[in-house]
Write an enzyme that holds these catalytic residues in place. Structure first.
Site, PDB file in Angstrom:
ATOM      1  N   GLU A 160       0.846  -1.200   0.000  1.00  0.00           N
ATOM      2  CA  GLU A 160       0.000   0.000   0.000  1.00  0.00           C
ATOM      3  C   GLU A 160       0.877   1.244   0.000  1.00  0.00           C
ATOM      4  OE1 GLU A 160      -3.460   1.958   2.915  1.00  0.00           O
ATOM      5  OE2 GLU A 160      -2.965  -0.167   3.038  1.00  0.00           O
ATOM      6  N   GLU A 164      -2.970  10.282   3.286  1.00  0.00           N
ATOM      7  CA  GLU A 164      -4.125  10.275   4.174  1.00  0.00           C
ATOM      8  C   GLU A 164      -4.214  11.625   4.875  1.00  0.00           C
ATOM      9  OE1 GLU A 164      -5.040   5.913   5.628  1.00  0.00           O
ATOM     10  OE2 GLU A 164      -2.978   6.436   6.127  1.00  0.00           O
TER      11      GLU A 164
END
Length: 287
Positions: A160, A164
């Site tokens: 990943e 964010e």
């Protein structure tokens, strides 16, 4: 910005019919037969470039003049676990004036008091430049995310790469990478002017020997340790969600009393070695 005219209507998007049939397809970080079926149906076009050794789907630019159902899957009807206080809802994904919006608002769905939005690509992508132009809302206890991900639900190790935005503090964005499910590569970086006041450009350049994150064209983080670099083709995700329990990270959640949004003006992937696709692209200036 693409100079072509953009539509002036607002449309709420439905999930594709095959996705509705697969139930909980597309659940991030959780296994599901539905996801495996989705992977088989959506798959990814294995087209290795001479410049790389991870198969990838082709380069693309999406400025959301329309919603490409061949590219995007809309999450609908489930959540990612007990930490998430909202249910993914196709009703929280809408298109207006060439901007795709993911919403978060108070709406009872199943066992959750709130509804939230997520989309993901049906294809997987490898080495190259990943770019998104985003604008967030504000609110403690929420996460507005642009990331790539693959994992056990697709019979792959968990890799990943993240942007964010913890909207408790819109002056910063957190970058991170997970390798075989292990993170601890996070870094908070400044977003001059804030993520909520204007659209900002977020990009990462993933190569075999490095991973670099950029905010508005400025390099903000680099990883070169081979043990911390992803090695599996990934899907591209956008999501807006909240949590009552992850207070140490997201902040204490409070009902915002209104609908919040993550707005996506443009997203692009440029495969390694391919020419840049629009003048503002980071791929035009960074190799």
């Amino acid at each position: 910005m693409n100079s072509n005219p953009k539509p002036r209507s607002t449309t709420t998007l439905d999930a594709p019919s095959f996705a509705q049939q697969t139930g909980q397809a597309g659940r991030r970080r959780l296994g599901s037969l539905g996801v495996l079926l989705l992977a088989a149906l959506g798959g990814f076009l294995a087209t290795p470039s001479h410049a790389q050794d991870i198969p990838t789907s082709p380069s693309f630019v999406d400025d959301f003049k329309s919603f490409d159902r061949a590219r995007w899957y809309v999450s609908d009807g489930w959540n990612n676990g007990n930490h998430q206080n909202c249910t993914w809802s196709k009703g929280q994904v809408s298109l207006s004036d060439g901007v795709l919006s993911l919403g978060f608002e108070k709406q009872q769905l199943k066992d959750r008091e709130f509804a939230c939005g997520e989309i993901q690509t049906k294809q997987r992508f490898g080495y190259g430049t990943y770019e998104a132009r985003l604008k967030t809302d504000t609110g403690s206890g929420l996460n507005a995310a642009f990331f790539s991900y693959i994992g056990p639900s697709d019979k792959q190790p968990w890799d990943e790469i993240d942007f964010e935005i913890l909207t408790k503090d819109t002056s910063k964005v957190q970058v991170n990478a997970y390798i075989a499910g292990k993170g601890k590569n996070e870094k908070l970086v400044d977003v001059p002017g804030g993520t909520q006041n204007a659209f900002n450009d977020y990009a990462f350049v993933w190569q075999k020997d490095s991973l670099r994150w950029y905010v508005n064209g400025e390099l903000v983080n680099t990883i070169t340790d081979p043990a911390k670099l992803p090695s599996h083709a990934q899907k591209i995700f956008f999501s807006l969600w909240g949590s009552d329990t992850m207070t140490g990270w997201l902040g204490a959640f409070a009902d915002p009393g209104r609908k919040l949004t993550l707005q996506i003006d443009r997203v692009a992937f440029t495969a390694l070695g391919e020419p840049c696709q629009f003048p503002e692209s980071l791929a035009c200036s960074v190799k």
